[in-house]
Design a protein around this motif. Structure first.
Motif, PDB file in Angstrom:
ATOM      1  N   ARG A  21      88.125  22.207 -30.193  1.00 39.75           N
ATOM      2  CA  ARG A  21      89.323  22.124 -31.005  1.00 39.75           C
ATOM      3  C   ARG A  21      89.967  23.511 -31.098  1.00 39.75           C
ATOM      4  O   ARG A  21      89.276  24.512 -31.303  1.00 39.75           O
ATOM      5  N   GLY A  22      91.260  23.566 -30.946  1.00 36.86           N
ATOM      6  CA  GLY A  22      91.947  24.850 -30.935  1.00 36.86           C
ATOM      7  C   GLY A  22      92.247  25.345 -29.544  1.00 36.86           C
ATOM      8  O   GLY A  22      93.047  26.266 -29.379  1.00 36.86           O
ATOM      9  N   TRP A  23      91.578  24.785 -28.517  1.00 37.20           N
ATOM     10  CA  TRP A  23      91.949  25.114 -27.149  1.00 37.20           C
ATOM     11  C   TRP A  23      93.315  24.524 -26.849  1.00 37.20           C
ATOM     12  O   TRP A  23      93.701  23.499 -27.422  1.00 37.20           O
ATOM     13  N   PRO A  24      94.062  25.125 -25.929  1.00 39.40           N
ATOM     14  CA  PRO A  24      95.294  24.471 -25.489  1.00 39.40           C
ATOM     15  C   PRO A  24      94.964  23.215 -24.684  1.00 39.40           C
ATOM     16  O   PRO A  24      93.852  23.059 -24.182  1.00 39.40           O
ATOM     17  N   ALA A  50      90.560  25.301 -21.035  1.00 34.53           N
ATOM     18  CA  ALA A  50      91.543  24.457 -21.710  1.00 34.53           C
ATOM     19  C   ALA A  50      91.079  23.013 -21.661  1.00 34.53           C
ATOM     20  O   ALA A  50      90.328  22.619 -20.765  1.00 34.53           O
ATOM     21  N   ALA A  51      91.531  22.234 -22.614  1.00 34.94           N
ATOM     22  CA  ALA A  51      91.366  20.787 -22.501  1.00 34.94           C
ATOM     23  C   ALA A  51      92.345  20.283 -21.443  1.00 34.94           C
ATOM     24  O   ALA A  51      93.415  20.847 -21.246  1.00 34.94           O
ATOM     25  N   VAL A  52      91.975  19.218 -20.740  1.00 33.77           N
ATOM     26  CA  VAL A  52      92.723  18.757 -19.576  1.00 33.77           C
ATOM     27  C   VAL A  52      93.048  17.271 -19.712  1.00 33.77           C
ATOM     28  O   VAL A  52      92.197  16.483 -20.138  1.00 33.77           O
ATOM     29  N   VAL A 270      98.601  29.870 -20.020  1.00 39.83           N
ATOM     30  CA  VAL A 270      97.792  29.597 -21.217  1.00 39.83           C
ATOM     31  C   VAL A 270      97.584  30.884 -22.012  1.00 39.83           C
ATOM     32  O   VAL A 270      97.707  30.904 -23.240  1.00 39.83           O
ATOM     33  N   ALA A 271      97.277  31.973 -21.308  1.00 37.93           N
ATOM     34  CA  ALA A 271      97.013  33.254 -21.998  1.00 37.93           C
ATOM     35  C   ALA A 271      98.274  33.819 -22.635  1.00 37.93           C
ATOM     36  O   ALA A 271      98.204  34.498 -23.676  1.00 37.93           O
ATOM     37  N   ALA A 272      99.435  33.538 -22.022  1.00 40.16           N
ATOM     38  CA  ALA A 272     100.698  34.124 -22.500  1.00 40.16           C
ATOM     39  C   ALA A 272     101.424  33.254 -23.502  1.00 40.16           C
ATOM     40  O   ALA A 272     102.463  33.658 -24.030  1.00 40.16           O
TER      41      ALA A 272
END
Length: 275
Positions: A21-24, A50-52, A270-272
């Motif tokens: 939870r909290g991952w993009p 990331a979740a996919v 994702v990082a940006a």
């Protein structure tokens, strides 16, 4: 299989758990007539950060067919319903290949609060009539020759669409209408702001494609790529948030031929992403 609007939709998810939870959430949109298997070479690696979510659109792969034309706005609404059904929560980073690139652009326009970044993988570029004519003139065509070429192109596309059937034909009819309008629906969308965008573009030279043109294949290719890059700038914010990468090492399916390049582009976005 997930039920969306009474239809069964085939979905593949990874990284969805309480621990993440909290991952993009990275959402994949395939090209015309192709399903989630086109992303097989990248899903595992992306799921490490990331979740996919990847899926088959209606009538493609294992998903049930739909009885409505798969217009870009309808596809955006159906994708949003699917994401809710899988408990995937915004904001999303969207990844689109080919026609899927324009579909994620529409999703971002329809639901801007849900989207935090975009990755385009050799996307369909929303070329205007003026850009097409400029390319043909730069390639050695006269004004009359340019008109004849564009008419021949329209006839070829129409014949190809007529030769298809089922859901693939339905998608191709929508794409044909977009080409006929010179992608007006996409060119009129509000500009994107405040999100990172990566655009990966195949720059591999295919000499056979350019045979019979009034220029050498390499010259035709270079002129074409200049117009493509100009058109593709419409797919992201006008500024440093948008990064365009040309690759000579892949054809149209960069996700199969250079999966590491696609994973790197997704990781960058994702990082940006804004937090």
């Amino acid at each position: 299989m997930v039920r969306v609007d009474g239809r069964a939709v085939h979905v593949r998810t990874r990284g969805h758990s309480e621990a993440t939870r909290g991952w993009p959430t990275v959402v994949f949109e395939s090209g015309a007539g192709t399903g989630l298997t086109t992303w097989s070479a990248v899903l595992e690696d992306v799921s490490t950060f990331a979740a996919v979510v990847a899926y088959d659109r209606a009538g493609i792969g294992q998903s049930n067919a739909d009885d409505q034309p798969p217009t870009p706005r309808r596809m955006a609404r159906q994708l949003r319903a699917l994401l809710a059904a899988t408990d995937a929560r915004p904001p999303f980073v969207l990844v689109g290949h080919s026609w899927g690139g324009l579909l994620i652009r529409m999703f971002a326009a329809e639901y801007p609060a849900d989207v935090t970044g975009l990755v385009y993988v050799d996307p369909t570029d929303p070329r205007s009539l003026e850009q097409n004519i400029a390319y043909l003139r730069a390639s050695g065509y006269t004004d009359e020759g340019a008109r004849e070429f564009l008419e021949s192109r329209r006839e070829q596309v129409a014949a190809f669409v007529r030769s298809r059937s089922g859901p693939y034909r339905a998608e191709m009819e929508v794409i044909q209408a977009a080409e006929t309008s010179h992608f007006a629906e996409f060119r009129e969308l509000p500009p994107l702001k405040g999100m990172p965008v990566s655009i990966l573009v195949s720059n591999r030279l295919h000499p056979d494609v350019w045979q019979g043109r009034p220029c050498e294949p390499a010259v035709c290719h270079d002129q074409w790529m200049r117009q493509r890059v100009r058109a593709l700038t419409l797919l992201g914010p006008q500024g440093p948030e948008t990064e365009i990468t040309l690759t000579d090492l892949s054809g149209h399916e960069i996700q199969r031929e250079q999966p590491s390049l696609v994973v790197s582009a997704i990781r960058r976005v994702v990082a940006a992403r804004p937090r």
